[in-house]
Design a protein around this motif. Structure first.
Motif, PDB file in Angstrom:
ATOM      1  N   GLN A  56       0.822  -1.204   0.000  1.00  0.00           N
ATOM      2  CA  GLN A  56       0.000   0.000   0.000  1.00  0.00           C
ATOM      3  C   GLN A  56       0.861   1.263   0.000  1.00  0.00           C
ATOM      4  N   ILE A  57       1.897   1.294   0.833  1.00  0.00           N
ATOM      5  CA  ILE A  57       2.717   2.507   0.883  1.00  0.00           C
ATOM      6  C   ILE A  57       3.614   2.593  -0.350  1.00  0.00           C
ATOM      7  N   SER A  58       4.009   1.450  -0.907  1.00  0.00           N
ATOM      8  CA  SER A  58       4.780   1.471  -2.152  1.00  0.00           C
ATOM      9  C   SER A  58       3.973   2.116  -3.269  1.00  0.00           C
ATOM     10  N   THR A  59       2.683   1.820  -3.307  1.00  0.00           N
ATOM     11  CA  THR A  59       1.811   2.416  -4.318  1.00  0.00           C
ATOM     12  C   THR A  59       1.755   3.933  -4.165  1.00  0.00           C
ATOM     13  N   LEU A  60       1.671   4.416  -2.933  1.00  0.00           N
ATOM     14  CA  LEU A  60       1.668   5.864  -2.706  1.00  0.00           C
ATOM     15  C   LEU A  60       2.956   6.507  -3.209  1.00  0.00           C
ATOM     16  N   LEU A  61       4.073   5.830  -2.974  1.00  0.00           N
ATOM     17  CA  LEU A  61       5.366   6.403  -3.353  1.00  0.00           C
ATOM     18  C   LEU A  61       5.558   6.439  -4.864  1.00  0.00           C
ATOM     19  N   CYS A  62       4.723   5.708  -5.605  1.00  0.00           N
ATOM     20  CA  CYS A  62       4.802   5.751  -7.065  1.00  0.00           C
ATOM     21  C   CYS A  62       4.441   7.125  -7.615  1.00  0.00           C
ATOM     22  N   THR A  63       3.697   7.928  -6.852  1.00  0.00           N
ATOM     23  CA  THR A  63       3.353   9.282  -7.298  1.00  0.00           C
ATOM     24  C   THR A  63       3.936  10.341  -6.372  1.00  0.00           C
ATOM     25  N   ALA A  64       4.922   9.964  -5.541  1.00  0.00           N
ATOM     26  CA  ALA A  64       5.596  10.932  -4.689  1.00  0.00           C
ATOM     27  C   ALA A  64       6.758  11.568  -5.437  1.00  0.00           C
ATOM     28  N   GLU A  65       7.098  12.796  -5.058  1.00  0.00           N
ATOM     29  CA  GLU A  65       8.233  13.482  -5.686  1.00  0.00           C
ATOM     30  C   GLU A  65       9.538  12.821  -5.273  1.00  0.00           C
ATOM     31  N   GLY A  66      10.382  12.502  -6.253  1.00  0.00           N
ATOM     32  CA  GLY A  66      11.707  11.968  -5.956  1.00  0.00           C
ATOM     33  C   GLY A  66      11.778  10.452  -5.955  1.00  0.00           C
ATOM     34  N   THR A  67      12.896   9.944  -5.439  1.00  0.00           N
ATOM     35  CA  THR A  67      13.203   8.520  -5.431  1.00  0.00           C
ATOM     36  C   THR A  67      13.059   7.956  -4.025  1.00  0.00           C
ATOM     37  N   SER A  68      12.294   6.886  -3.904  1.00  0.00           N
ATOM     38  CA  SER A  68      12.086   6.226  -2.612  1.00  0.00           C
ATOM     39  C   SER A  68      12.627   4.801  -2.678  1.00  0.00           C
ATOM     40  N   ILE A  69      13.013   4.284  -1.527  1.00  0.00           N
ATOM     41  CA  ILE A  69      13.544   2.918  -1.435  1.00  0.00           C
ATOM     42  C   ILE A  69      12.714   2.132  -0.429  1.00  0.00           C
ATOM     43  N   ASP A  73       4.706  -5.558 -11.115  1.00  0.00           N
ATOM     44  CA  ASP A  73       4.458  -5.721 -12.548  1.00  0.00           C
ATOM     45  C   ASP A  73       3.064  -5.203 -12.911  1.00  0.00           C
ATOM     46  N   GLU A  74       2.109  -5.367 -11.997  1.00  0.00           N
ATOM     47  CA  GLU A  74       0.765  -4.841 -12.235  1.00  0.00           C
ATOM     48  C   GLU A  74       0.756  -3.318 -12.123  1.00  0.00           C
ATOM     49  N   LEU A  75       1.477  -2.779 -11.149  1.00  0.00           N
ATOM     50  CA  LEU A  75       1.563  -1.323 -11.023  1.00  0.00           C
ATOM     51  C   LEU A  75       2.235  -0.700 -12.241  1.00  0.00           C
ATOM     52  N   ALA A  76       3.181  -1.420 -12.838  1.00  0.00           N
ATOM     53  CA  ALA A  76       3.854  -0.891 -14.026  1.00  0.00           C
ATOM     54  C   ALA A  76       2.869  -0.666 -15.169  1.00  0.00           C
ATOM     55  N   LYS A  77       1.807  -1.479 -15.237  1.00  0.00           N
ATOM     56  CA  LYS A  77       0.786  -1.293 -16.269  1.00  0.00           C
ATOM     57  C   LYS A  77       0.074   0.059 -16.113  1.00  0.00           C
ATOM     58  N   MET A  78       0.130   0.604 -14.881  1.00  0.00           N
ATOM     59  CA  MET A  78      -0.545   1.867 -14.600  1.00  0.00           C
ATOM     60  C   MET A  78       0.413   3.055 -14.654  1.00  0.00           C
ATOM     61  N   GLY A  79       1.681   2.774 -14.990  1.00  0.00           N
ATOM     62  CA  GLY A  79       2.646   3.857 -15.145  1.00  0.00           C
ATOM     63  C   GLY A  79       3.657   3.989 -14.034  1.00  0.00           C
ATOM     64  N   CYS A  80       3.634   3.107 -13.039  1.00  0.00           N
ATOM     65  CA  CYS A  80       4.617   3.165 -11.959  1.00  0.00           C
ATOM     66  C   CYS A  80       6.001   2.775 -12.475  1.00  0.00           C
ATOM     67  N   VAL A  86       9.236   1.214 -11.097  1.00  0.00           N
ATOM     68  CA  VAL A  86       9.802   0.498  -9.950  1.00  0.00           C
ATOM     69  C   VAL A  86      10.838  -0.499 -10.442  1.00  0.00           C
ATOM     70  N   GLN A  87      11.993  -0.491  -9.803  1.00  0.00           N
ATOM     71  CA  GLN A  87      13.041  -1.472 -10.072  1.00  0.00           C
ATOM     72  C   GLN A  87      13.232  -2.323  -8.826  1.00  0.00           C
ATOM     73  N   SER A 141      15.221  -5.475  -6.830  1.00  0.00           N
ATOM     74  CA  SER A 141      16.385  -6.345  -6.727  1.00  0.00           C
ATOM     75  C   SER A 141      16.305  -7.063  -5.385  1.00  0.00           C
ATOM     76  N   GLY A 142      15.964  -8.350  -5.437  1.00  0.00           N
ATOM     77  CA  GLY A 142      15.836  -9.111  -4.202  1.00  0.00           C
ATOM     78  C   GLY A 142      14.739  -8.553  -3.316  1.00  0.00           C
ATOM     79  N   ARG A 143      15.124  -8.132  -2.128  1.00  0.00           N
ATOM     80  CA  ARG A 143      14.160  -7.603  -1.166  1.00  0.00           C
ATOM     81  C   ARG A 143      14.074  -6.078  -1.191  1.00  0.00           C
ATOM     82  N   THR A 144      14.624  -5.448  -2.212  1.00  0.00           N
ATOM     83  CA  THR A 144      14.643  -3.987  -2.287  1.00  0.00           C
ATOM     84  C   THR A 144      13.968  -3.510  -3.570  1.00  0.00           C
ATOM     85  N   ALA A 145      13.179  -2.466  -3.431  1.00  0.00           N
ATOM     86  CA  ALA A 145      12.544  -1.828  -4.586  1.00  0.00           C
ATOM     87  C   ALA A 145      12.909  -0.346  -4.591  1.00  0.00           C
ATOM     88  N   ILE A 146      13.302   0.153  -5.748  1.00  0.00           N
ATOM     89  CA  ILE A 146      13.597   1.576  -5.931  1.00  0.00           C
ATOM     90  C   ILE A 146      12.476   2.162  -6.776  1.00  0.00           C
TER      91      ILE A 146
END
Length: 433
Positions: A312-325, A339-346, A348-349, A351-356
């Motif tokens: 849920q908070i990752s989704t919010l950060l998809c439209t936040a200013e800047g880069t979040s980890i 991968d589903e959020l990417a269809k909506m324009g998010c 996100v990269q 790697s293992g247990r980390t998302a940028i």
């Protein structure tokens, strides 16, 4: 099957009342199996996981009477079996709590390995096995079935140090120890609110459990638990999900029937992002007017940021200013939903247990599919704030943990509708339930 159709762009206003905690209910209902007499349990959430557990108890011989929509009288006095219906048990994660309850009551248990959400992480029960072995039980896992048996017909108290903080193992050992012979000490125990709620339930039925909510829990086994009354705490994660929904869609909502202290880890991160959160005695007011700010999040056992709020908070950060980890500190491979959020324009990269996450100005509607309970909630939040129409499939996952979700969101002004779909033979849907 059903899908949710969301027309985004409507801020949320008004109020919403939070239901009883899913994670407490799915521990307390198996605990009722250990009670000699009638348990009247209030504030039971109307969700599919709870319905499944109640049906399992009924098939084992329990008498269950509906008092009202959220109150049940459960009488397990007549249960004489240590086995349950395996097909039903494989569909929910909480099935393994029946191991502790059955071992505590009968000294023997035959339980299917847990199912539930399909976010790719394994569900090891090694810490559960370690605890019960220390208490004198022999356990074997074969063909997806856990067979557990004590030599004396009763678990024995023991000192148990959990190698990792495990909510499931803490709850399961606590269940078995409530009726064990002697004293059990659980060190490095989990501290989640629903663990405290389970301890309070058991104590109200005659158990002797101290230290729940700390990292050392001490249980003096008693010979018998008797019936009584208990009300389940509000759902921390449901409340956090609606807080995130307001942050994503904008607006102002009073979220009622909560324990604000349980929400501090969530409220703190939302405030870092520029969301206003005002604590009241048993409610919080959430306001979002400004642009969201970037932040970093690492999920940890309570009182850290909950893994069940990570999507849920990752989704919010998809439209936040800047880069979040985002760093996932509890489960492996819990980023399948990106991968589903990417269809909506998010952007996100992973790697293992980390998302940028690189924030974008706006998401756009798309057809997406939930891969698990909290991922489904995240996709709904994304749809509420997106331009255009979002269709969320796989909603059986979502209904595992959210009561009246569509109705509650519509009451706050969301344009969301549940639409029937033609049935298709999808194995993942049938398995997870």
């Amino acid at each position: 099957m059903t899908k949710y159709v969301i027309n985004g762009g409507n801020p949320l206003y008004g109020e919403v009342s939070i239901s009883g905690a899913k994670n407490a209910a799915v521990a307390i209902i198996p605990a009722a199996l250990m009670v000699d007499g009638v348990c009247r349990i209030e504030n039971i959430p109307q969700i599919s996981d709870v319905s499944m557990l109640l049906n399992i108890l009924k098939q084992m011989g329990a008498e269950i009477r509906t008092v009202n929509r959220h109150t049940m009288d459960i009488d397990c006095t007549g249960i004489r079996t240590h086995e349950a219906t395996f097909d039903m048990m494989r569909r929910i994660r909480a099935s393994y709590y029946l191991i502790g309850a059955l071992l505590g009551r009968f000294g023997v248990a035959k339980v299917a390995m847990p199912g539930g959400c399909n976010f790719g992480g394994v569900r090891p029960i090694d810490q559960h096995i370690k605890g019960f072995t220390a208490m004198g039980a022999a356990l074997e896992v074969k063909n997806g079935i856990v067979n557990a048996e004590t030599a004396t017909g009763r678990l024995m108290g023991a000192s148990i140090y959990l190698d990792v903080v495990s909510v499931g193992a803490t709850i399961n050992i606590m269940l078995g120890a409530a009726l064990a012979e002697g004293r059990t000490i659980i060190e490095n125990a989990a501290k989640e609110p629903h663990i405290v709620d389970l301890a309070n339930f058991l104590n109200s039925m005659g158990a002797d459990i101290r230290g729940a909510g700390t990292n050392v829990i001490k249980i003096k086994g008693v010979k018998k638990l008797t019936g009584g009354f208990y009300s389940i705490i509000p759902d921390q994660i449901e409340a956090g999900t609606y807080m995130a929904a307001v942050a994503g869609a904008g607006g102002e909502v009073t979220i009622k029937n909560v324990i604000p202290k349980h929400l501090e880890c969530i409220s703190g991160k939302l405030r870092e992002m520029g969301v206003e959160v005002e604590d009241l005695e048993d409610a919080v007011i959430v306001r979002r007017a400004a642009t969201l700010h970037k932040t970093n999040v690492k999920t940890l056992p309570y009182p850290g940021f909950p893994t069940d709020m990570q999507p849920q908070i990752s989704t919010l950060l998809c439209t936040a200013e800047g880069t979040s980890i985002i760093t996932e500190g509890v489960w492996d491979n819990r980023f399948k939903y990106v991968d589903e959020l990417a269809k909506m324009g998010c952007q996100v990269q992973v790697s293992g247990r980390t998302a940028i996450i690189e924030g974008v100005k706006r998401l756009t509607g798309a057809t997406v599919k939930a891969s698990d309970l909290r991922a489904g909630a995240a996709l709904i939040i994304a749809g509420l704030g997106a331009d255009g129409t979002t269709e969320v499939e796989g909603v059986s996952y979502i209904e595992r943990g959210y009561e009246d979700l569509v109705e509650k969101l519509r009451a706050m002004g969301a344009d969301i509708t549940a639409v029937a779909m033609p049935d298709e033979p999808e194995a993942a849907e049938r398995e997870a339930g």
